[in-house]
Design a protein around this motif. Structure first.
Motif, PDB file in Angstrom:
ATOM      1  N   TYR A   1      22.161   7.523  40.121  1.00  0.00           N
ATOM      2  CA  TYR A   1      21.756   8.910  39.883  1.00  0.00           C
ATOM      3  C   TYR A   1      22.841   9.690  39.145  1.00  0.00           C
ATOM      4  CZ  TYR A   1      19.883  13.575  40.882  1.00  0.00           C
ATOM      5  OH  TYR A   1      19.374  14.848  40.765  1.00  0.00           O
TER       6      TYR A   1
ATOM      7  N   ASP B   1      22.476   4.371  46.130  1.00  0.00           N
ATOM      8  CA  ASP B   1      21.398   5.373  46.096  1.00  0.00           C
ATOM      9  C   ASP B   1      20.377   5.078  47.189  1.00  0.00           C
ATOM     10  OD1 ASP B   1      21.637   6.770  43.087  1.00  0.00           O
ATOM     11  OD2 ASP B   1      22.374   4.722  43.191  1.00  0.00           O
TER      12      ASP B   1
ATOM     13  N   HIS C   1      21.159   7.794  49.948  1.00  0.00           N
ATOM     14  CA  HIS C   1      20.651   9.053  49.406  1.00  0.00           C
ATOM     15  C   HIS C   1      19.130   9.184  49.370  1.00  0.00           C
ATOM     16  CE1 HIS C   1      24.735  10.091  48.348  1.00  0.00           C
ATOM     17  NE2 HIS C   1      24.856   8.966  47.664  1.00  0.00           N
ATOM     18  N   ILE C   2      18.420   8.140  48.982  1.00  0.00           N
ATOM     19  CA  ILE C   2      16.985   8.290  48.701  1.00  0.00           C
ATOM     20  C   ILE C   2      16.197   8.687  49.949  1.00  0.00           C
ATOM     21  CG2 ILE C   2      14.894   6.996  48.080  1.00  0.00           C
ATOM     22  CD1 ILE C   2      16.615   5.595  45.923  1.00  0.00           C
TER      23      ILE C   2
ATOM     24  N   TYR D   1      19.271   7.402  35.601  1.00  0.00           N
ATOM     25  CA  TYR D   1      19.922   6.127  35.304  1.00  0.00           C
ATOM     26  C   TYR D   1      19.632   5.722  33.860  1.00  0.00           C
ATOM     27  CZ  TYR D   1      21.436   1.293  36.477  1.00  0.00           C
ATOM     28  OH  TYR D   1      22.090   0.083  36.548  1.00  0.00           O
TER      29      TYR D   1
ATOM     30  N   THR E   1      26.909   5.849  41.799  1.00  0.00           N
ATOM     31  CA  THR E   1      25.467   5.802  42.037  1.00  0.00           C
ATOM     32  C   THR E   1      24.717   5.814  40.711  1.00  0.00           C
ATOM     33  OG1 THR E   1      25.277   8.221  42.159  1.00  0.00           O
ATOM     34  CG2 THR E   1      25.705   7.043  44.218  1.00  0.00           C
TER      35      THR E   1
ATOM     36  N   THR F   1      15.718   9.347  40.260  1.00  0.00           N
ATOM     37  CA  THR F   1      16.982   8.601  40.174  1.00  0.00           C
ATOM     38  C   THR F   1      16.984   7.673  38.965  1.00  0.00           C
ATOM     39  OG1 THR F   1      17.238   8.675  42.579  1.00  0.00           O
ATOM     40  CG2 THR F   1      18.490   6.986  41.401  1.00  0.00           C
TER      41      THR F   1
END
Length: 748
Positions: free
Chosen positions: A413, A450, A454-455, A477, A411, A473
Motif C-alpha cells: 500500500y 498488508d 492492515h487489511i 501497489y 507494505t 491496496t
C-alpha cells in the motif's frame, strides 16, 4: 394480572436456562418477557447472556438499552466488563467509575477492573493506585499480581517482588512466578531468577519464560540447561537474539557446527555486521583446514579463469567444496561450485542427490540444472535480476544469479509513498540507482504485511468488506509498479503466500488466507493487463479447502523455509520457474472476473467453505465449541423430532456479507417445516449491531430424497455491514433429517 404472571413465568424460565448454561433458550425466554414488560432488568439479563456467549457488541448494546430505562450499578459493571473484553479500555474505566458511584457498598472487583484497564492503557502509576484501592477492600491474589506487574513496568523491582510473593502465597499462578523471575533477572540475581521461572514453567510452558530461563542459565555458565530452554523457546516462536544466544551456548561447549548453524539463522533474521563477523570467526575456528583449501581454490580460479579446469582438480577439491557450501552459504562459494560444475557435473549431481535424499516429500525434487539453464538464458536478455521485498522475500535470497535486498516492513500500500514510516520507497530507489533499467528485471515481494496487519483491521475499522480494502491496496501497489515500468525496468511479482501466525494479527488464519487468495486473484489480473509476470506459492502453502497453512513448507508460522535448506531450495526454484519460465507461470492464477474499482458492486457469489465455530446448538450430534466444517454431514443426516424448536448459533471464521443460506433436509414424513435465519451484522464505525431476519416456510428446491430451503439476503443498501454471527432456527411438525447448510457470500 395474567400479563404479570406470563412475564414472571418467562423471566423465571430465562433465569433457569441461564443457570443451566443454556444461554440460547435463556435469550428467547427473556425476549418473550421483555416484549410484555419492557423491563430494564430483562435487558440486563439478555446482555449477560450475550456476554457469556462472547458476543460483546450485542452485550454492550442491550446493557446500554437497560441503562437508558434505569441506571443500575450492576448493569454498569456488566457494561464495563464487556467494554474491557472489547479492548475499549477508556470507555470501560468510565463505566466502572459510574458503577462505583451508584453502588452503596464497596466492590473490590470494580477498582480492580479500573486498574487492569489503566494497565492496558500503560498508565502504570494509576493502575498501581487502583489495585491498592481494591486491596484495601479485600485482599486477593489477582490484585497483588496486578500491583506486581504495575511496579515491574515502573522498574521498581524490589517492591514488585514483594507484591508477587504476596500473590503466590495466596495462589500459585504461573504469571506471578514469571513476574518474580523477571524481577530477579533484571536485578542480575540469576540463581533466584531461574528458580522462579522453573516454577512458572512447571505450571505453563510459555516462550518468554523459556527464553529468560535460557539467558539465566547462560549467565550462570550452565550451558546445557541454557540450550535445552532456548531450543524449546524456538519451537514456539523464532527470534534472532535467541538463535544468537543459542550459538554462543553451543560455542561455549565446543559444539562448533551447531554454533555455526545457530549464528547463520540469527544472521538471516537480522543481517548486521557484528553477527557476520562472529559467524566467520567461528567458521575459521572450526574449519581452518577447509578455509585454507578454499583460498587456494579461489587463487586458482582467478589466475585460470579462461582455462578449462581438469577433472582431476575437480575431484580433488570435491570434498572441500561440498563442505564449504554447507558451512559458508556465501555467494562466492556457490559461484565456485557452479563454475566447477559447468566443466564437470560431478559436484552438481552429488549436491542435487544429497538435497533430494534430505527432502522427505515426493514433490521436493530440485531440478537445479534446469533452473540454472532457465535463468542463464533469461540473463542474456536482462543481465541483472534484482529481488526486493519484505522478510517474506528472503525465499529468493541465496541465489547466485539474483541480487536480493530486504527493505524491512514495507507494505504494498505504501510503496508509492515517498515518506512512509518504513522508508521502503527511498530504500528501493537507492538500490535501483545501481542498475540500468533496460538491463534489469525487478522481482517484488510485498503484500504479506498488508494482509497480516492492515487489511482486516481496516475492514473492521471502516466497516467495509475486506475486498474493497484489498483492491485499494493493489491499485496503489500498481501505481508504483507503473512507475518502474515507465522507467524501463522489467517487473515480475512474487505474490504473497500467507500462512498461520495466530497471535500476530487481529484476524483469524482463515480470514487472512481468504484475503490472500483474493489479493492474488486481483493482483494476477492487474499483472496480466500490464503483461508482466506473476506467481504465488499460495496454491501449495495453503490448504485450499480449510484455508490453513501446510506446515511442511513453513519454518515458522508465517515464513517459508530458508532457501539454503532442501525444502526451501525447492520452493525457490518453483517460484523462479513461475516468474521466469513460461511453462510454469500458471500456478496461483485465480478464477473469476474483475471489475473496475469505480464501479464496484457485489457481483461474484462464492460458496464459503471454511470451518466456522458453533457457539450454541440444541440439535443432537451438533456440539458447541467445535468447528462446523460447514456441517458436512450429508451421508446420513441428523434426525430431528416433530413439535420441537431447534437452533444453531454460528460464529463466522471469515466476516463477510452473506448473500444466501441453504438448509438441506431429507424428509421422512410430510414436510411442514419453517426455517429462520438471522444475521448479526456489525457496524464497527458506530459500534452498533443490527439483525436481518429471513423466514422460509416453503421448500425452494427438491432433489433426490432431499429438499432445500433457501434464504436470500438482498439488502444491498447495507452492503458494508459485516456479518459475524448467524443464527439458524428450525421448527417442524413432522420428523425430518437435517443434512446440513451452506453459506454463500457476496464478493466484489
Amino acid at each position: 394480572m395474567n400479563k404479570e404472571i406470563d412475564n414472571n413465568l418467562n423471566y423465571e424460565k430465562g433465569v433457569q436456562y441461564f443457570n443451566k448454561g443454556d444461554y440460547f433458550n435463556s435469550i428467547n425466554a427473556f425476549n418473550a418477557a421483555f416484549n410484555k414488560s419492557n423491563s430494564w432488568k430483562v435487558l440486563q439479563c439478555i446482555g449477560a447472556c450475550y456476554f457469556k456467549l462472547y458476543q460483546y457488541p450485542l452485550a454492550i448494546r442491550h446493557l446500554r438499552k437497560s441503562i437508558e430505562l434505569k441506571e443500575n450499578w450492576d448493569t454498569y459493571k456488566g457494561l464495563a466488563n464487556a467494554l474491557y473484553r472489547s479492548t475499549r479500555y477508556k470507555e470501560a474505566v468510565v463505566a466502572y467509575k459510574k458503577s462505583i458511584t451508584l453502588k452503596k457498598s464497596k466492590d473490590a472487583t470494580l477498582y480492580s477492573g479500573i486498574a487492569w484497564s489503566m494497565y492496558q492503557l500503560k498508565d502504570y502509576v494509576k493502575a498501581e493506585e487502583y489495585f491498592q484501592y481494591a486491596l484495601n477492600i479485600t485482599k486477593t491474589w489477582k490484585e497483588y499480581q496486578g500491583i506486581g506487574w504495575a511496579l515491574f513496568n515502573q522498574k521498581n523491582f524490589t517492591n514488585s517482588i514483594k507484591a508477587f510473593k504476596n500473590s503466590i502465597d495466596l495462589q500459585e499462578d504461573w504469571y506471578s512466578l514469571q513476574g518474580e523471575g523477571l524481577c530477579y533477572f533484571y536485578m542480575t540475581l540469576y540463581d533466584k531468577s531461574v528458580k522462579s521461572l522453573e516454577a512458572s514453567k512447571r505450571l505453563k510452558i510459555e516462550p518468554h519464560t523459556l527464553q529468560y530461563l535460557g539467558i539465566g542459565y547462560y549467565e550462570m555458565c550452565l550451558y546445557r540447561k541454557a540450550i535445552e530452554n532456548l531450543e524449546a523457546s524456538l519451537t514456539i516462536i523464532e527470534d534472532w537474539k535467541t538463535y544468537e544466544l543459542l550459538g554462543s551456548s553451543y560455542e561455549s561447549i565446543d559444539e562448533l557446527e551447531k554454533a555455526i548453524t545457530s549464528y547463520k539463522l540469527a544472521y538471516l533474521m537480522n543481517i548486521n555486521k557484528e553477527l557476520l563477523v562472529k559467524t566467520k570467526e567461528i567458521m575459521a575456528k572450526a574449519n581452518s583446514n577447509y578455509l585454507i583449501s578454499w583460498n587456494a581454490v579461489m587463487r586458482n580460479i582467478k589466475t585460470s579463469a579462461t582455462t578449462i579446469l581438469k577433472e582431476e582438480f575437480i575431484l580433488a577439491q570435491s570434498s572441500v567444496l561440498k563442505k564449504l557450501v554447507e558451512l559458508l552459504d556465501t555467494k562466492e562459494s556457490y559461484y565456485l561450485l557452479w563454475t566447477l560444475s559447468a566443466t564437470k557435473n560431478y559436484l552438481r549431481n552429488n549436491f542435487i542427490n544429497k538435497v533430494n535424499r534430505q527432502c522427505q516429500t515426493k514433490d521436493c525434487n530440485v531440478n537445479q540444472i534446469g533452473i540454472d539453464q532457465t535463468i542463464s538464458a533469461y540473463k542474456k536478455i536482462r543481465s541483472n535480476i534484482v529481488s526486493i521485498g519484505d522478510s517474506h522475500g528472503e525465499i529468493l535470497s541465496h541465489n547466485e544469479y539474483i541480487d536480493h535486498y530486504r527493505v524491512g516492513a514495507g507494505t504494498a500500500y505504501n510503496l508509492i509513498k515517498k515518506n512512509s514510516t518504513s522508508e521502503s520507497n527511498k530504500q528501493i530507489k537507492n538500490i535501483l540507482n545501481n542498475y540500468t533499467p533496460n538491463d534489469t528485471l525487478v522481482i517484488l515481494t510485498f503484500g504479506e504485511i498488508d494482509i497480516r496487519a492492515h487489511i482486516s483491521k481496516q475492514s473492521l475499522k471502516q466497516n467495509i468488506v475486506s475486498d474493497v480494502i484489498i483492491r485499494k491496496t493493489i491499485l496503489r501497489y500498481m501505481e508504483y509498479i507503473d512507475e518502474l515500468l515507465s522507467k524501463g525496468y522489467q517487473v515480475a511479482i512474487n505474490g504473497p503466500h500467507c500462512g498461520g501466525g495466530e497471535g500476530q494479527s487481529s484476524s483469524t488464519m482463515q480470514q487472512r488466507n481468504d484475503n490472500c487468495e483474493y489479493f492474488n486473484r486481483v493482483l494476477k489480473y492487474e499483472c496480466n493487463v500490464r503483461n508482466i509476470r506473476f506467481y504465488s506459492f499460495f496454491e501449495y502453502a495453503i490448504n485450499q479447502s480449510s484455508l490453513t497453512k501446510n506446515n511442511e513448507y513453513f519454518r515458522d508460522p508465517i515464513h517459508l523455509h530458508y532457501p539454503f535448506t532442501p525444502k526451501g531450495k525447492y520452493i525457490q526454484n518453483k517460484i523462479l520457474f513461475g516468474l521466469i519460465d513460461n511453462k510454469e507461470n500458471s500456478s496461483g492464477e485465480a478464477k473469476g472476473e474483475f471489475n473496475d474499482m469505480e464501479n464496484s458492486k457485489y457481483k461474484n457469489l462464492e460458496k464459503s467453505s471454511t470451518e466456522n465455530k458453533i457457539l450454541l446448538s440444541n440439535i443432537p450430534g451438533i456440539r458447541p465449541d467445535e468447528p462446523d466444517k460447514q456441517l458436512q454431514i450429508l451421508r446420513g443426516g441428523i434426525l430431528i423430532n416433530s413439535d420441537r424448536y431447534y437452533g444453531i448459533l454460528v460464529e463466522l471464521t471469515i466476516f463477510s456479507k452473506i448473500k444466501r443460506i441453504e438448509l438441506i433436509f431429507n424428509p421422512i414424513d410430510k414436510v411442514v417445516l419453517e426455517t429462520e435465519c438471522i444475521l448479526f451484522n456489525s457496524n464497527n464505525s458506530t459500534k452498533e449491531e443490527s439483525t436481518i431476519i429471513n423466514k422460509v416456510t416453503n421448500e425452494t428446491e427438491r432433489g433426490n430424497n432431499t429438499i432445500k430451503f433457501t434464504h436470500e439476503f438482498n439488502n444491498i443498501s447495507n452492503d458494508f455491514n459485516l456479518t459475524r454471527y448467524v443464527m439458524i432456527n428450525i421448527s417442524t411438525k413432522y420428523k425430518i433429517k437435517f443434512l446440513g447448510y451452506r453459506f454463500y457470500r457476496y464478493r466484489f
